[in-house]
Design an enzyme around this catalytic site. Structure first.
Site, PDB file in Angstrom:
ATOM      1  CE1 TYR A  37      -8.225   8.453  13.842  1.00 10.69           C
ATOM      2  CE2 TYR A  37     -10.472   7.838  13.282  1.00 10.69           C
ATOM      3  CZ  TYR A  37      -9.556   8.772  13.738  1.00 10.69           C
ATOM      4  OH  TYR A  37      -9.991  10.034  14.076  1.00 10.69           O
ATOM      5  CB  THR A  47      -7.208   9.208   2.997  1.00 11.25           C
ATOM      6  OG1 THR A  47      -8.214   8.539   3.731  1.00 11.25           O
ATOM      7  CG2 THR A  47      -5.967   9.367   3.862  1.00 11.25           C
ATOM      8  CG  ASP A  98      -5.478  -8.119  -5.686  1.00 14.12           C
ATOM      9  OD1 ASP A  98      -5.306  -7.568  -4.568  1.00 14.12           O
ATOM     10  OD2 ASP A  98      -6.389  -8.945  -5.917  1.00 14.12           O
ATOM     11  CB  ALA A 136      -7.095   1.670   2.770  1.00 10.48           C
ATOM     12  N   GLY A 158       0.853  -1.197   0.000  1.00 13.65           N
ATOM     13  CA  GLY A 158       0.000   0.000   0.000  1.00 13.65           C
ATOM     14  C   GLY A 158       0.884   1.241   0.000  1.00 13.65           C
ATOM     15  CB  CYS A 159       4.203   1.639  -1.553  1.00 10.57           C
ATOM     16  SG  CYS A 159       3.951   1.398  -3.346  1.00 10.57           S
ATOM     17  CB  SER A 160       0.589   4.336  -4.378  1.00  9.98           C
ATOM     18  OG  SER A 160      -0.668   3.885  -3.925  1.00  9.98           O
ATOM     19  CE1 TYR A 219     -12.553   3.787  10.262  1.00 12.53           C
ATOM     20  CE2 TYR A 219     -11.624   3.096  12.359  1.00 12.53           C
ATOM     21  CZ  TYR A 219     -11.529   3.225  10.991  1.00 12.53           C
ATOM     22  OH  TYR A 219     -10.412   2.753  10.348  1.00 12.53           O
TER      23      TYR A 219
HETATM   24  P1  NAD Z   1      -4.895   5.182   1.178  1.00  9.98           P
HETATM   25  O1  NAD Z   1      -6.188   4.945   0.471  1.00  9.98           O
HETATM   26  O2  NAD Z   1      -4.232   6.506   1.046  1.00  9.98           O
HETATM   27  O3  NAD Z   1      -3.820   4.060   0.703  1.00  9.98           O
HETATM   28  C1  NAD Z   1      -4.184   2.737   0.481  1.00  9.98           C
HETATM   29  C2  NAD Z   1      -3.090   2.033  -0.271  1.00  9.98           C
HETATM   30  O4  NAD Z   1      -3.506   0.683  -0.484  1.00  9.98           O
HETATM   31  C3  NAD Z   1      -2.769   2.621  -1.658  1.00  9.98           C
HETATM   32  O5  NAD Z   1      -1.380   2.534  -1.868  1.00  9.98           O
HETATM   33  C4  NAD Z   1      -3.481   1.648  -2.601  1.00  9.98           C
HETATM   34  O6  NAD Z   1      -2.905   1.570  -3.897  1.00  9.98           O
HETATM   35  C5  NAD Z   1      -3.276   0.360  -1.849  1.00  9.98           C
HETATM   36  N1  NAD Z   1      -4.190  -0.697  -2.221  1.00  9.98           N
HETATM   37  C6  NAD Z   1      -5.533  -0.750  -2.097  1.00  9.98           C
HETATM   38  N2  NAD Z   1      -5.998  -1.937  -2.559  1.00  9.98           N
HETATM   39  C7  NAD Z   1      -4.915  -2.633  -2.986  1.00  9.98           C
HETATM   40  C8  NAD Z   1      -4.741  -3.915  -3.554  1.00  9.98           C
HETATM   41  N3  NAD Z   1      -5.757  -4.747  -3.769  1.00  9.98           N
HETATM   42  N4  NAD Z   1      -3.489  -4.276  -3.892  1.00  9.98           N
HETATM   43  C9  NAD Z   1      -2.433  -3.452  -3.699  1.00  9.98           C
HETATM   44  N5  NAD Z   1      -2.541  -2.246  -3.135  1.00  9.98           N
HETATM   45  C10 NAD Z   1      -3.773  -1.842  -2.788  1.00  9.98           C
HETATM   46  O7  NAD Z   1      -5.162   4.793   2.680  1.00  9.98           O
HETATM   47  P2  NAD Z   1      -4.608   5.370   4.063  1.00  9.98           P
HETATM   48  O8  NAD Z   1      -5.599   6.324   4.593  1.00  9.98           O
HETATM   49  O9  NAD Z   1      -3.176   5.726   3.974  1.00  9.98           O
HETATM   50  O10 NAD Z   1      -4.763   4.039   4.943  1.00  9.98           O
HETATM   51  C11 NAD Z   1      -3.735   3.104   5.111  1.00  9.98           C
HETATM   52  C12 NAD Z   1      -3.939   2.402   6.421  1.00  9.98           C
HETATM   53  O11 NAD Z   1      -3.881   3.376   7.486  1.00  9.98           O
HETATM   54  C13 NAD Z   1      -5.309   1.720   6.539  1.00  9.98           C
HETATM   55  O12 NAD Z   1      -5.165   0.523   7.263  1.00  9.98           O
HETATM   56  C14 NAD Z   1      -6.117   2.720   7.346  1.00  9.98           C
HETATM   57  O13 NAD Z   1      -7.175   2.130   8.056  1.00  9.98           O
HETATM   58  C15 NAD Z   1      -5.036   3.244   8.284  1.00  9.98           C
HETATM   59  N6  NAD Z   1      -5.351   4.539   8.915  1.00  9.98           N
HETATM   60  C16 NAD Z   1      -5.849   5.582   8.168  1.00  9.98           C
HETATM   61  C17 NAD Z   1      -6.184   6.764   8.816  1.00  9.98           C
HETATM   62  C18 NAD Z   1      -6.765   7.947   8.053  1.00  9.98           C
HETATM   63  O14 NAD Z   1      -7.317   8.845   8.689  1.00  9.98           O
HETATM   64  N7  NAD Z   1      -6.649   7.980   6.748  1.00  9.98           N
HETATM   65  C19 NAD Z   1      -5.969   6.901  10.182  1.00  9.98           C
HETATM   66  C20 NAD Z   1      -5.409   5.849  10.885  1.00  9.98           C
HETATM   67  C21 NAD Z   1      -5.116   4.655  10.238  1.00  9.98           C
END
Ligand code: NAD
Length: 409
Positions: free
Chosen positions: A240, A291, A126, A155, A63-65, A250
């Site tokens: 979270y 996000t 994926d 996510a 999920g690096c992007s 949530y």
């Molecule tokens: P994001 O949507 O910015 O990033 C999600 C990443 O997952 C992206 O790189 C996407 O390409 C990748 N992804 C999704 N489906 C995929 C698949 N099938 N194969 C490969 N890659 C896939 O999300 P984020 O907000 O950075 O969340 C990341 C984590 O942090 C989650 O577990 C989220 O619950 C947690 N988090 C988020 C928040 C917030 O407020 N955004 C707060 C606390 C924790």
């Protein structure tokens, strides 16, 4: 062409290639500035948790992007000098059509890593599939590295179980009774009520299948078996908890159920990794940030815009990169065992959940209206983060200038 944001139902559906690249550069510059202030040298030995004094040579970021995963990859490479393998699922831009922001972010990251002479391999596919697991293992072998750290930051709304081929869907719903919460349109500042109906058992179980710990455990199992995890490897997934007023939708709802499964998985993986390779597994509870997914959760956008105002006034506001840089420097590699709470969770949401901050946010939310939101909340900051996640409203970009192609940065 001139690229302007296209927004539908609180979601920005296009991206500005140069703005995305600039945002990545800003995050890199932030980490580099922290290298100076912390006296940290990328590539120098560090210790902490089960990582015994040595450099962090290689990191895998699932999920690096975008969001927390991108911040993790930038911290690994530009803070610690680590080679990275990154996996994400993004849509490529074509000459005339926008790709997803993450696709441009990956390009910008790879370019900067190459310039710094630090290896990076980005895999688009994926992450829930075994084919991608095999590609990651092959990439590690080709690079001649084993991973010192594995970040799990996926996510996703859907996941196909690789054993059965069944596709599961996650839902964001409460249990027992409907949930209603105010939300704010980031562009107009208009408030409206958003509701979600209670989940049934099948929806709850499917959400755990997608966002719980099953896939993370499968990654760790396969990577261990392939011999691509270092002795003392640390793996971290993100979660979270958030404020009490969001718990019904949530933390105590379907996604929270999946996150609790992820947290249970961390405790199981921690025990397994300790035995197999002297490693460790954690869930880090991060701050709520803007996000793609958080913009469509009832109450969260309004809560965040008020939270940002309160935290900025206190000087404690952080974005993804500030959170993750601090997670690595002050929790994971602080030279001591990783501090966790009674549930084995790393708490980097400490500043958000500071009781004084929450008390002030609650007081403001009790009297917020469309008219006083610009004063009680940081709608401008929220809107900026919302747009900047797609490469818009980024300092240093001329949005009136022609973008010759949408398949390059
Ligand atoms: P994001 O949507 O910015 O990033 C999600 C990443 O997952 C992206 O790189 C996407 O390409 C990748 N992804 C999704 N489906 C995929 C698949 N099938 N194969 C490969 N890659 C896939 O999300 P984020 O907000 O950075 O969340 C990341 C984590 O942090 C989650 O577990 C989220 O619950 C947690 N988090 C988020 C928040 C917030 O407020 N955004 C707060 C606390 C924790």
């Amino acid at each position: 062409m001139i690229v302007k944001p296209m927004i539908r139902s609180n979601i920005c559906i296009n991206a500005h290639p140069l703005g995305c690249a600039k945002e990545v550069e800003h995050q890199i510059a932030y980490v580099q500035s922290k290298n100076s202030s912390r006296g940290r040298k990328p590539g120098a030995p560090v210790s902490g948790g089960t990582h015994k004094a040595g450099p962090v040579k290689a990191a895998l970021v699932l999920g690096c992007s975008t969001g927390y995963g991108l911040a993790s990859r930038i911290t690994a490479t530009f803070g610690y000098g680590a080679a990275t393998v990154g996996v994400s699922f993004e849509k490529e831009g074509t000459e005339t059509k926008s790709g997803t922001p993450g696709w441009y972010n990956n390009k910008a990251f790879d370019r900067a890593a190459a310039k710094a002479g630090i290896p990076s391999v980005t895999i688009n596919g994926d992450a829930f599939s075994d084919a991608i697991r095999t590609q990651v293992i092959e990439a590690a072998k080709k690079l001649g590295v084993t991973f010192d750290v594995v970040i799990y930051s996926l996510a996703s709304p859907v996941r196909t179980d690789p054993d059965t081929g069944v596709m599961y869907k996650s839902v964001l719903k409460p249990f027992g009774k409907p949930y209603s919460g105010m939300t704010v349109d980031p562009m107009s500042g208009k408030l409206s009520m958003m509701s979600a109906e209670p989940a049934n058992d099948d929806e709850a179980a499917q959400t755990v299948k997608v966002m719980g710990g099953e896939d993370w455990a499968r990654w760790i199992e396969r990577l261990t078996a392939a011999g691509v995890l270092s002795q003392g490897c640390t793996t971290v997934a993100y979660s979270y908890i958030g404020p009490a007023l969001s718990h019904a939708i949530y933390r105590d709802g379907t996604i929270g159920g999946a996150k609790k499964h992820l947290e249970k998985t961390a405790r199981e993986l921690d025990a397994t990794l300790a035995k197999s390779i002297g490693g460790a597994a954690f869930v880090s509870i991060n701050k709520g940030l803007v996000t793609r997914s958080s913009a469509v959760i009832p109450i969260i956008p309004l809560y965040l815009s008020v939270l940002f105002k309160v935290m900025k006034a206190k000087g404690t506001h952080e974005g993804c990169i500030e959170q993750i840089e601090r997670l690595w420097a002050e929790r994971l590699y602080a030279g001591a065992s990783v501090p966790v709470d009674a549930d084995h969770l790393i708490r980097i949401d400490d500043l958000e959940l500071d009781p004084a901050v929450q008390k002030e946010v609650d007081a403001r939310l009790a009297r917020v209206t469309e008219e006083n939101l610009p004063e009680l909340g940081d709608l401008t900051g929220y809107r900026h983060d919302f747009l900047a996640a797609n490469g818009f409203d980024v300092a240093g970009i001329d949005y009136e200038a022609d973008v010759p192609r949408m398949d390059a940065i």
